[in-house]
Write an enzyme that holds these catalytic residues in place. Structure first.
Site, short mmCIF file in Angstrom:
data_model
loop_
_atom_site.label_atom_id
_atom_site.label_comp_id
_atom_site.label_asym_id
_atom_site.label_seq_id
_atom_site.Cartn_x
_atom_site.Cartn_y
_atom_site.Cartn_z
N LYS A 47 -5.50 -3.34 6.37
CA LYS A 47 -6.36 -4.33 5.46
C LYS A 47 -7.63 -4.64 6.32
O LYS A 47 -8.88 -4.54 5.69
CB LYS A 47 -5.66 -5.65 5.02
CG LYS A 47 -6.28 -6.66 3.95
CD LYS A 47 -5.38 -7.59 3.82
CE LYS A 47 -5.20 -8.81 4.58
NZ LYS A 47 -4.44 -9.75 4.11
N LYS A 98 -5.55 4.70 10.84
CA LYS A 98 -4.33 3.88 10.42
C LYS A 98 -4.84 3.03 9.24
O LYS A 98 -5.97 2.67 9.37
CB LYS A 98 -4.01 2.91 11.60
CG LYS A 98 -2.50 2.20 11.25
CD LYS A 98 -2.17 1.65 12.59
CE LYS A 98 -0.87 0.39 12.22
NZ LYS A 98 -0.38 -0.07 13.30
N HIS A 112 0.91 -1.15 -0.14
CA HIS A 112 0.18 -0.07 0.18
C HIS A 112 0.89 1.27 0.08
O HIS A 112 1.94 1.23 -0.14
CB HIS A 112 -1.12 -0.16 1.15
CG HIS A 112 -0.41 -0.04 2.35
ND1 HIS A 112 0.30 0.88 2.93
CD2 HIS A 112 -0.49 -0.93 3.50
CE1 HIS A 112 0.76 0.62 4.25
NE2 HIS A 112 0.11 -0.71 4.31
N CYS A 123 -7.51 -4.88 20.56
CA CYS A 123 -6.25 -4.05 19.93
C CYS A 123 -7.11 -2.85 18.99
O CYS A 123 -7.73 -3.14 18.20
CB CYS A 123 -5.60 -5.02 19.13
SG CYS A 123 -4.37 -4.08 17.87
N HIS A 165 -6.29 -3.28 15.23
CA HIS A 165 -6.99 -4.45 14.57
C HIS A 165 -8.42 -4.83 14.99
O HIS A 165 -8.92 -5.62 14.29
CB HIS A 165 -6.17 -5.54 14.40
CG HIS A 165 -4.79 -5.33 14.01
ND1 HIS A 165 -3.55 -5.07 14.76
CD2 HIS A 165 -4.42 -5.64 12.57
CE1 HIS A 165 -2.84 -4.75 13.68
NE2 HIS A 165 -3.05 -5.31 12.58
N CYS A 180 -1.11 -7.71 15.29
CA CYS A 180 0.09 -7.13 15.17
C CYS A 180 1.40 -7.78 15.17
O CYS A 180 2.40 -7.66 15.12
CB CYS A 180 0.15 -6.33 16.68
SG CYS A 180 -0.91 -4.90 17.06
N HIS A 239 3.77 1.52 2.59
CA HIS A 239 5.26 0.89 1.94
C HIS A 239 5.88 1.49 0.75
O HIS A 239 7.05 1.71 0.88
CB HIS A 239 4.67 -0.49 1.55
CG HIS A 239 3.91 -1.38 2.48
ND1 HIS A 239 2.84 -1.86 2.40
CD2 HIS A 239 3.96 -1.65 3.91
CE1 HIS A 239 2.38 -2.80 3.35
NE2 HIS A 239 2.99 -2.40 4.31
N CYS A 295 -1.81 -9.98 20.32
CA CYS A 295 -2.47 -9.67 18.93
C CYS A 295 -1.97 -10.39 17.78
O CYS A 295 -0.94 -9.93 17.52
CB CYS A 295 -2.73 -8.01 18.89
SG CYS A 295 -3.57 -7.73 17.44
N1 MSP Z 1 7.85 -6.85 8.73
C1 MSP Z 1 7.88 -5.79 9.65
C2 MSP Z 1 9.29 -5.08 9.42
C3 MSP Z 1 10.51 -5.74 9.78
S1 MSP Z 1 12.02 -4.99 9.45
C4 MSP Z 1 13.29 -5.92 9.88
C5 MSP Z 1 6.97 -4.52 9.47
N2 MSP Z 1 6.40 -5.10 8.14
S2 MSP Z 1 5.12 -3.77 7.69
O1 MSP Z 1 4.73 -4.37 6.43
O2 MSP Z 1 4.19 -3.73 8.76
O3 MSP Z 1 5.87 -2.44 7.50
C6 MSP Z 1 5.92 -1.43 8.25
C7 MSP Z 1 6.65 -0.37 7.56
O4 MSP Z 1 6.00 0.06 6.29
C8 MSP Z 1 6.75 0.84 8.45
O5 MSP Z 1 7.57 1.06 9.30
C9 MSP Z 1 6.78 2.03 7.30
O6 MSP Z 1 7.84 1.95 6.68
C10 MSP Z 1 5.81 1.53 6.28
N3 MSP Z 1 4.31 1.70 6.37
C11 MSP Z 1 3.46 0.88 6.75
N4 MSP Z 1 2.25 1.70 6.70
C12 MSP Z 1 2.44 3.00 6.82
C13 MSP Z 1 1.77 4.06 6.81
N5 MSP Z 1 0.54 4.15 6.92
N6 MSP Z 1 2.03 5.48 6.50
C14 MSP Z 1 3.61 5.31 6.46
N7 MSP Z 1 4.61 4.40 6.37
C15 MSP Z 1 3.84 3.20 6.54
O7 MSP Z 1 6.54 -4.13 10.21
#
Ligand code: MSP
Length: 494
Positions: free
Chosen positions: A308, A305, A19, A152, A155, A138, A22, A135
């Site tokens: 999905k 936030k 999304h 949570c 979620h 999370c 990411h 959770c």
């Molecule tokens: N798999 C773990 C990270 C392991 S790293 C050794 C994880 N994955 S995640 O898919 O949840 O990705 C989190 C990261 O995605 C956030 O730290 C950020 O970089 C990015 N983002 C996910 N959602 C976001 C927003 N809503 N806004 C901005 N960045 C976001 O955590």
């Protein structure tokens, strides 16, 4: 003088489709990687991203679809790769935690953790019972205080009560050294507010040790703990290690060349893991800490936030379909300052596109090339060398570069767009069409040359952000005959 640049994104969970959150992190990494490739050369830059593929949630989702977890992760991991390709992200490596090359090294790392003592002479790892609320959304234990209405808050699901045997990492013994490293900016945590937060967390004493493994019956999908077959490695040692396993820790050339990372990008959600767990692991391995953790803001969609489970996910693919990769990157990066929290306003994108791309940059390219074609037969009288000599006109480029190096992407783009507006205004003010009518060739040519130099500088400054657009403009300006593009670079949308 630093002569290499290693940048990482978090590896993304495969229980979510890619999304815009990411995409934001990944686009920033791409901009910085492209910037440093120009500065240091391709061979001296390494940009790593990837997917985090183990855990309860993955197994759950796979079961729901009646496929194996591996098949499931193959699918989603590919979706991340596809999304990055569509966005024209140029990473050097994409690591998946289910790959052999990763898992083998994680096993080595675990064995090292098992054999090592803390600075206080305790075993780094120990066995104990864990009880708590967990959770699954999370993938982490959650405290009573964090719950809202017993659920949570992220979620909207009730956590499970868990009592189980875990192997724990004795984090407490490393906190004094971590604190010192952060205070001395040996490990930079940027922006400063986040550094303060981490130091606050350390000072709050009672920072609990963390689990590195959980029973197989709780987590079936994961790496085996090498000395205890009843246990699977629990997310963070597996996930964080990717930053060095991808380089071939401990002996591969890439690792020798690129570790420690210069910039590790992430958002606040995983700050604790990167600022405390990760340095502690690295200290056990006795290797340098990353130079800096750079924490960007979290997007919300209408104050919530994005996730999905809440059904409010914005896909980068949809944006790329509508605007193309170049404009999507521009729109994402020009919305927020790095580090600030923000609500994403997708509805503003069309107006911003028309104002900045169509009326701003697009208009400048069209009218300037059109005039050169009309008034000078396409011959601006500037060689490529002349244009190169004009680089950094009025310190413009060094100014932009400084903003990029300080991660002020929004400001860098704003400065580029200020120049675009200025040149457009200059054209209006000087009315070159009247000079042409009055046959004032000399003045006309001089003005067109000046503006061409500016456009050349603008294109170069855009290279890290909008590489294809930049290349397109440079090609137009350095052609034997300058011609107005047949199709406008940025067609108006209604
Ligand atoms: N798999 C773990 C990270 C392991 S790293 C050794 C994880 N994955 S995640 O898919 O949840 O990705 C989190 C990261 O995605 C956030 O730290 C950020 O970089 C990015 N983002 C996910 N959602 C976001 C927003 N809503 N806004 C901005 N960045 C976001 O955590």
């Amino acid at each position: 003088m630093k002569n290499k640049f290693y940048i990482t994104t978090p590896i993304y969970y495969v229980n979510d489709q890619p999304h815009i959150g990411h995409a934001y992190t990944t686009v920033i990494a791409d901009v910085l990687a492209r910037y440093y490739r120009q500065k240091l050369g391709d061979d001296n830059v390494y940009f790593l991203t990837g997917t985090d593929e183990h855990g309860v949630k993955v197994a759950e989702s796979a079961a729901k679809q009646k496929i194996t977890p591996q098949k499931f992760t193959d699918n989603i991991s590919q979706q991340f790769k596809d999304a990055w390709q569509k966005l024209d992200i140029k990473y050097n490596d994409f690591i998946r935690t289910t790959e052999d090359r990763h898992q083998k090294i994680v096993v080595n790392i675990l064995n090292q953790l098992k054999q090592t003592k803390t600075p206080q002479g305790n075993d780094v790892l120990y066995e104990a019972d864990y009880q708590g609320l967990y959770c699954v959304g999370c993938e982490k234990f959650i405290t009573e205080a964090e719950l809202v209405d017993g659920q949570c808050p992220d979620h909207k699901r009730k956590p499970e009560k868990l009592v189980e045997k875990n192997w724990f990492f004795r984090l407490g013994d490393f906190l004094p050294a971590i604190k010192k490293a952060i205070e001395a900016d040996q490990l930079i945590i940027y922006p400063p507010g986040r550094k303060k937060e981490v130091l606050g967390l350390i000072n709050k004493q009672n920072m609990p040790d963390f689990s590195i493994s959980r029973p197989v019956k709780s987590v079936a999908w994961g790496i085996d703990l090498p000395w205890d077959k009843e246990q699977k490695v629990y997310v963070w040692v597996d996930a964080l290690s990717n930053y060095i396993t991808a380089l071939g820790y401990p002996d591969k050339e890439l690792y020798q060349k690129f570790w420690p990372a210069d910039i590790q990008l992430l958002a606040l959600d995983i700050l604790k893991f990167h600022a405390l767990y990760w340095p502690a692991i690295l200290m056990v391995l006795d290797i340098p800490l990353p130079k800096g953790l750079y924490i960007h803001g979290f997007f919300k969609i209408n104050g919530q936030k994005m996730s999905k489970s809440l059904g409010n996910v914005v896909s980068p693919n949809d944006l790329v379909k509508q605007y193309g990769s170049e404009v999507t990157k521009y729109l994402i990066l020009s919305q927020f300052s790095f580090g600030s929290e923000s609500d994403i306003k997708i509805n503003d994108f069309p107006a911003k596109y028309n104002a900045d791309l169509v009326n701003g940059l697009g208009n400048l390219i069209n009218r300037l090339t059109n005039m050169i074609e009309q008034y000078l037969d396409g011959d601006i009288g500037l060689t490529k060398k002349d244009l190169e000599k004009s680089l950094n006109i009025s310190k413009f480029l060094s100014n932009i570069n400084q903003e990029i190096e300080e991660l002020n992407f929004k400001l860098a783009l704003l400065k580029i767009w200020n120049i675009i507006s200025t040149v457009n205004e200059e054209i209006d003010k000087n009315k070159p069409w009247e000079l042409a009518k009055n046959n004032d060739q000399q003045k006309l040519k001089k003005l067109l040359q000046d503006w061409t130099k500016y456009l050349y500088n603008i294109a170069v400054s855009l290279q890290p952000f909008m590489p294809q657009t930049a290349e397109h403009i440079l090609k137009i300006l350095t052609a034997k005959q300058i011609k107005k593009p047949v199709k406008p670079l940025f067609p108006r949308i209604n």
